[in-house]
Design a protein around this motif. Sequence first.
Motif: not given
Length: 180
Positions: A89-94, A43-45
């Motif tokens: 990082s991928v979806s931009g979801k908070k 998971k990337e953040m």
Amino acid sequence: MTARLQLAQSIDAPLKVAKFFQASEGKWRSERRYYTLPDGETKEMVSSIAIRFLPPGCEELIKLAQLHGLDDPQILSCGAEVSWDSKDSVSGKKQSKGSTLFGVAGNTLYRDRGFATPKPVTAEYYFTNDQTMCLRTEYNGSVFEEELKLVGTNYRTRQTIISRAGEQQMIGQYLEKRLS
């Protein structure tokens, strides 16, 4: 580690951590990757982080000492307030937004909350050199081992290994770039 080396580290630790927190003060962009073990799912953040040095006797450290039930509310020699705002990082979801307080007494780091709990926790810390701080935190059956390293004045790296029942569950790796 010899008793003499342990004593030297114990005496130097509060001064080293104050310098480390002061050098970390500012705004950072943190790029993180979490690896779930053993399957290796990642998971990337990305996070915006703000770090503020807390001097001895400040209101935040007094409240932190009281939260931990310490006899002397002035015992914490320094600390830091860290606030963050994270998104995938991928979806931009908070993902998360919050803050935490750190305070130091001897070789113990007091926090108002843990990584995976809103309750106050403590960590033992030590330095491998002036730029590298290591922490070990235990609660709720989990162990969190962290290494934070200052790389020059504009970068920090962090690595966290989370274990439960003696087995590693997750590895987090971070590259943090100073914004100001």
